[in-house]
Design a protein around this motif. Structure first.
Motif, short mmCIF file in Angstrom:
data_model
loop_
_atom_site.label_atom_id
_atom_site.label_comp_id
_atom_site.label_asym_id
_atom_site.label_seq_id
_atom_site.Cartn_x
_atom_site.Cartn_y
_atom_site.Cartn_z
N THR A 172 0.81 -1.21 0.03
CA THR A 172 0.35 -0.15 0.12
C THR A 172 0.70 1.14 0.17
N VAL A 200 5.53 1.03 -7.22
CA VAL A 200 4.78 -0.15 -7.10
C VAL A 200 4.16 -0.33 -5.85
N MET A 201 3.22 0.50 -5.67
CA MET A 201 2.20 0.60 -4.49
C MET A 201 2.98 0.29 -3.18
N THR A 336 -0.84 1.40 -17.94
CA THR A 336 -1.23 2.68 -17.15
C THR A 336 0.24 3.21 -16.62
N TRP A 338 1.92 6.33 -13.72
CA TRP A 338 1.84 7.55 -13.03
C TRP A 338 3.32 8.05 -12.48
N ILE A 370 -4.28 6.26 -17.96
CA ILE A 370 -4.77 5.02 -18.08
C ILE A 370 -5.16 4.70 -19.43
N VAL A 535 -9.31 12.39 -2.73
CA VAL A 535 -10.57 12.04 -2.66
C VAL A 535 -10.39 10.36 -2.90
N THR A 538 -11.06 4.02 -0.68
CA THR A 538 -10.49 2.77 -0.47
C THR A 538 -9.65 2.76 0.84
N ALA A 540 -6.78 1.86 1.24
CA ALA A 540 -5.30 2.33 1.01
C ALA A 540 -5.62 3.03 -0.19
N PRO A 541 -4.81 4.32 -0.09
CA PRO A 541 -5.04 5.18 -1.36
C PRO A 541 -4.40 4.31 -2.62
N SER A 542 -5.11 4.77 -3.75
CA SER A 542 -4.71 4.24 -5.06
C SER A 542 -3.94 5.11 -5.77
N PRO A 543 -2.96 4.73 -6.78
CA PRO A 543 -2.43 5.81 -7.51
C PRO A 543 -3.25 6.67 -8.45
N ILE A 544 -4.64 6.14 -8.55
CA ILE A 544 -5.37 6.91 -9.48
C ILE A 544 -6.47 7.84 -8.62
N ASP A 545 -6.19 7.97 -7.49
CA ASP A 545 -6.97 8.89 -6.81
C ASP A 545 -6.83 10.31 -6.93
N LYS B 3 -14.11 3.17 -12.44
CA LYS B 3 -12.77 3.40 -11.70
C LYS B 3 -12.32 1.97 -11.09
N ILE B 14 -0.03 -6.30 -9.56
CA ILE B 14 0.53 -6.07 -8.43
C ILE B 14 0.48 -7.52 -7.70
N LEU B 243 -6.16 -4.82 -3.44
CA LEU B 243 -5.34 -3.85 -2.68
C LEU B 243 -6.09 -2.81 -2.24
N PHE B 244 -7.25 -2.38 -3.13
CA PHE B 244 -7.75 -0.92 -2.81
C PHE B 244 -9.46 -1.38 -2.61
N GLU B 245 -9.58 -2.06 -1.35
CA GLU B 245 -10.99 -2.66 -1.06
C GLU B 245 -11.49 -1.26 -0.32
N ILE B 246 -13.12 -1.15 -0.60
CA ILE B 246 -13.75 -0.19 -0.06
C ILE B 246 -14.45 -0.91 0.87
N PRO B 247 -14.55 -0.09 2.38
CA PRO B 247 -15.47 -0.72 3.21
C PRO B 247 -16.70 -1.14 2.84
#
Lengths: 783, 279
Positions: A172, A200-201, A336, A338, A370, A535, A538, A540-545, B3, B14, B243-247
């Protein structure tokens, strides 16, 4: 008790009066000035944070971010002691019948044992001098000995071993400081903000260890120079480049390699650094027989460059550049990328030995693209955030006991949330563009660092932050209810038209009291505002936030933090114990409605739920500083909670990154000149989980029923990493061997629930990012 | 493309070093909900509703609700009552009309094991029965294995179009030899936000088929609320385990009641096309 109950306005008035008084009283002092630079004798690098002390007194100062110091001294002073971790301490004779300018060269420690006594003597003085509470300095020398994942030491992975700092899990991006979100950290590289510090996350950070000189993380009591984020500041400085001789160094590893070139251009005047790094998992794919595999993969690269030029004794110029990108490709279907880029240009000017100034002009950018290249769905989507800023910072060394910092910052920020274009003639996607958003964030600050008595030091500061949201469209909602159906009017602002503005005063305070020779008590308070927020819904923040600037509907989030602590050293100064407690009170925190649409949404306010938060905890740490065996054990007991109308019936609930117990330990053992070994161990409570409370059938499919948000936890996390470094005698190279996750613990990243593959039953499933031990070998070289 | 689909793709790359395993887990949490599973459709004139009580997640079997009273309304006018054809399954005959709105009103029977649900009333929010655009053609092609995300095999695609004007929502259901692809992650949904008024050429499905398979594609119209309901379940299904789960959260049903309730009563028109995978 709420912080709003505190006499916030009175506090600001007292601070203002104090700051003014300090200036008037102390401007009258007249003494000779000892000023100059502290440098590494072998490379000529300016040393940040070196201590300059008058032996036997409490008089002293710390060299600043450019290695500069200034100290007003009586004529009776005949020598000063200069010390820095990892360097031999030096006594310098001085004759203070007039102003003196010196350049002190410190020798790097050759043999650790020889310097034990000297460093022990200085550590307590250093601690008191470096007043900031909740500050951790990251020694790059120490970092180099830590266990390596994928063959490299990593700055961010190692700061997560410190008390009060945690991460959501492997793979993450970002880290969490004292129960704060990952977007609440201000990450600076040579003063330029970095929006996403992960490659790489999060397996790698953007900080190439070969290019970094110094890093400091503030977890609380943020100095007034910093603003715009709620939880922490990670201030990273790049190496200036070897001023004495040309050198090439780097490392060749099984997953990535690095090379750096550094040296003088004009001896004594101009030096440079050029460092590059690339991972090459994708290159292995090139040997595949399958064309798609050859065309798939993931890699990152980065490039650091720096040039410094000494114009005169009074003027120095620095130019720094960073570029880093991550690329991912899945055959000809999906692509993709970033990355960040930062450029900063700095000019140090010394008006007089007491007045040091630095002017920075910087730009910083984060973007991602992307692309989907398949039939009816083919499109390319781009998003960018950019920052163009000017900072003018001054330090006035008023007296041996008082330093005044003040300055002006202004940044123009541009946000392009998203542009979509079809790719290929078969694409059924229409072009679309989200309106660009602009903002101007500026600040004035003043901060006094003053020794009130032999035992009491204070750092008091005030930051006045101004944020203006410029241009764009604002929707007007009937009765103020944020619903798309309730839009009754649309206000359009010209490119520089002011849509919203916020003026905020942010007091900062740090107190340090030396109880006895070995004990220091500290207290701190800070209030900050965050005008730009990530914004993301999720965990953990993602690279496309995307980042969103505050407007009339989305308020800047705020925090008040207080912390109290004690640092105690053993009589031998070999051991240091630290205990700190903190309490944070958040307001205007943004959460999102269930099912919120966060991308390509022109009315983001309709998806936001505003709430409050609190985080509190206690941090303990014990460190052994010298000898063949060194190390540190840290433990944090904390809680981070939020309260948002619309989530869990408006009750307090655990933040996504709440980890009540967090234990980390590391040890470095120097067996002899040839071998050193290190290990670290991490144990943390599992992160919160939203549990299923049932299932139901709908049109032939099985769906879960979810219970209260974050009411349960995934199993605890623990991991051991070990590494060994071999420095063969008489060779220029060294070997690093590492085992990450040495006992192959299958730490769950998440637990989730799903119908089984054939669709006639349900199951609980564990996802582990790393299911086994990760070995690495790197050969490091230096010419 | 959503998204979350992008995020799934990024996660996929990943997660090549990650591992997923089924674990033995005791889930003690259980909150009973009344489940409504009903639809007005135009494939058959037999309109069906199922009523049950939700079960603990890992428990097999259903708790059917027998003896409920269900009244169907068209534009607010009663069309009569459903008949229970087997425990928990109720039926009524109707050929729905485009442009009309349908809703139901339910009275639950006495439920001895769930007394709090006994005699409770449930009313659905009216759903518009909207014509769906037709599937203009269906085809398939053989594709090679692709970068570990696509297996070698036959893949089906269709041609269709989206009428001009925003606000059209679609679902595609795929059937292989009469069996529905029914995992929540296999939901295929589309909002016309990015494709409004366009020809949708070679709309391609990620399910793999073999020679000899009979494949049926159902294209149906959804209301915005039903689209959001299904999208929520889909997003949850694909984000969990990444990796990017939402609650996790529950989708919003179009049903009003004073008891915990979940499910949906929707009105969707269908267009269907079938192809047999041959040489």
């Amino acid at each position: 008790m709420q912080f709003s109950d505190l006499p916030f306005k009175q506090l600001i008035c007292v601070l203002c009066a104090y700051l003014m008084l300090t200036g008037i009283v102390l401007a009258q002092e007249e003494k000779a000035v000892l000023s100059g630079y502290v440098r590494d004798s072998s490379t000529g690098e300016d040393l940040i944070g070196a201590t300059i002390m008058v032996p036997g007194t409490g008089i002293g100062v710390i060299s600043n971010h450019y290695g500069y110091f200034s100290l007003n001294l009586n004529e009776s002073i005949t020598q000063v002691q200069i010390s820095f971790i990892g360097y031999e301490t030096k006594l310098v004779p001085v004759n203070m019948n007039q102003d003196r300018n010196v350049v002190v060269q410190l020798e790097p420690e050759g043999i650790a044992m020889q310097t034990v006594v000297v460093s022990a003597e200085t550590s307590e003085a250093d601690r008191f001098q470096e007043i900031g509470m909740s500050v951790e300095r990251i020694s790059i020398t120490q970092l180099q000995k830590m266990p390596k994942l994928f063959g490299e030491v990593d700055l961010i992975r190692n700061i997560t071993l410190m008390p009060g700092i945690s991460t959501i899990g492997e793979g993450t991006s970002g880290f969490n400081v004292r129960g704060g979100g990952a977007d609440e950290n201000l990450i600076l590289l040579d003063e330029a903000p970095v929006y996403n510090a992960a490659h790489v996350m999060g397996f790698f950070s953007v900080f190439n260890p070969d290019a970094i000189k110094d890093a400091k993380i503030y977890k609380g009591g943020l100095p007034a120079q910093y603003g715009g984020r709620l939880s922490s500041v990670l201030d990273v400085r790049q190496l200036d480049g070897n001023k004495n001789k040309l050198e090439v160094y780097g490392g060749i590893g099984n997953l990535s390699s690095r090379v750096a070139l550094s040296g003088p251009i004009q001896k004594g005047k101009t030096s440079f650094l050029l460092a590059g790094r690339r991972s090459y998992l994708d290159q292995f794919a090139r040997f595949s027989n399958n064309e798609d595999t050859r065309n798939s993969g993931i890699y990152f690269y980065d490039l650091n460059a720096k040039i410094n030029h000494v114009i005169s004794e009074k003027d120095k110029l620095y130019f720094s550049y960073y570029l880093g990108k991550d690329h991912m490709k899945l055959a000809d279907m999906f692509k993709t990328q970033w990355g960040n880029s930062t450029t900063s240009f700095r000019w140090n000017h010394i008006f007089n030995p007491r007045l040091f100034s630095n002017l920075t002009v910087l730009s910083s950018r984060y973007d991602y693209t992307i692309g989907v290249y398949d039939g009816a769905n083919a499109f390319e989507w781009k998003s960018t955030i950019g920052n163009l800023a000017l900072k003018y910072d001054m330090t006035f060394f008023l007296s041996p006991n008082t330093t005044l910092d003040f300055g002006l910052h202004a940044a123009q920020q541009g946000f392009e949330p998203g542009v979509v274009n079809p790719t290929g003639p078969e694409s059924g996607i229409n072009p679309m563009q989200m309106p660009e958003e602009k903002a101007l964030e500026s600040a004035l600050y003043i901060s006094v660092d003053q020794k009130l008595s032999e035992k009491l030091k204070v750092q008091a500061g005030l930051r006045m932050a101004d944020f203006r949201r410029l241009g764009g469209t604002q929707y007007v909602y009937e009765n103020g209810i944020f619903d798309r159906e309730a839009i009754i009017d649309t206000l359009n602002f010209g490119k520089w038209g002011q849509m919203a503005s916020f003026l905020r005063l942010e007091p900062r305070l740090n107190l340090s009291y030396q109880m006895d020779k070995n004990t220091i008590l500290k207290a701190s308070y800070h209030h900050t505002n965050q005008f730009v927020q990530l914004v993301s819904n999720t965990s953990a923040p993602s690279p496309i936030d995307i980042w969103k600037p505050a407007n009339n509907y989305i308020q800047p989030s705020q925090v008040h933090q207080i912390a109290l602590g004690m640092v105690k050293s053993s009589a031998s100064k070999n051991y240091e114990f630290l205990v700190e407690g903190f309490y944070k009170n958040y307001s205007h925190i943004n959460e999102f409605k269930n099912g919120a649409q966060l991308t390509f949404n022109r009315t983001l306010e309709t998806e936001i739920l505003e709430g409050i938060g609190r985080a509190y905890g206690i941090e303990l740490s014990a460190e052994k500083k010298q000898g063949k065996l060194t190390g540190r054990v840290s433990y944090t007991l904390s809680k981070s909670e939020r309260k948002v109308e619309g989530i869990n019936s408006g009750d307090w609930y655990n933040a996504n990154f709440d980890k009540p117990h967090d234990l980390s330990a590391f040890a470095v053992f120097e067996l002899n000149k040839k071998w050193d070994f290190s290990a670290n161990f991490v144990y943390a409570t599992g992160r919160p989980l939203t549990m299923v409370v049932g299932r139901y059938e709908h049109q032939g499919r099985t769906f879960p029923i979810m219970g209260d948000r974050n009411a349960h936890r995934i199993p605890d996390y623990h991991r051991l990493d070990i590494s060994a470094n071999l420095h063969p005698e008489g060779k220029r190279g060294s070997w690093s061997f590492g085992l990450y996750n040495a006992y192959a613990r299958r730490n769950p990243y998440s637990i989730f629930f799903r119908p089984n593959e054939n669709g006639n039953g349900t199951e609980a499933v564990r996802l582990s990012i790393l299911g086994s031990v990760m070995p690495s070998v790197t050969y490091n070289f230096k010419f | 493309m959503k998204k979350h689909n992008i995020i799934v793709l990024i996660s996929l790359l990943i997660l090549t070093v990650s591992c997923v395993d089924v674990i033995d887990m005791q889930i003690n949490d259980y909150e009973p909900y009344v489940v409504i599973d009903g639809e007005i459709q135009d494939i058959s004139e037999n309109q069906e509703i199922k009523i049950s009580i939700s079960q603990p997640y890992l428990k097999e079997g259903e708790i059917w609700v027998s003896g409920a009273e269900i009244e169907l309304f068209e534009n607010g006018n009663s069309l009569g009552f459903y008949k229970e054809v087997k425990a928990g399954t109720y039926m009524i005959t109707l050929v729905p009309t485009y442009g009309n709105k349908y809703h139901i009103e339910i009275t639950l029977p006495e439920l001895t094991n769930f007394l709090e649900f006994s005699y409770q009333k449930i009313i659905s929010i009216p759903e518009l029965f909207k014509e769906v655009t037709p599937i203009e053609s269906i085809g398939y092609e053989f594709r090679q294995e692709k970068a570990g995300v696509m297996e070698e095999g036959y893949y089906v695609f269709i041609d269709t179009f989206d009428p001009v004007g925003l606000g059209d929502f679609y679902q595609w259901k795929l059937e292989k030899n009469g069996k529905l692809f029914n995992l929540p992650s296999e939901l295929t949904l589309l909002s016309d936000e990015l494709v409004d008024g366009n020809q949708l050429h070679d709309l391609f499905f990620f399910e793999r088929f073999d020679k000899g398979d009979t494949v049926t594609v159902y294209q149906s119209s959804l209301s915005k609320n039903y689209y959001k309901f299904l999208e929520a379940v889909y997003t949850l299904a694909v984000s969990q385990g990444g990796l990017f789960e939402i609650p996790g959260y529950n989708p919003t049903p179009n049903l009003k009641a004073e008891i915990p309730i979940i499910g949906y009563f929707n009105a969707s028109s269908y267009s269907k096309a079938t192809v047999i995978i041959e040489e």
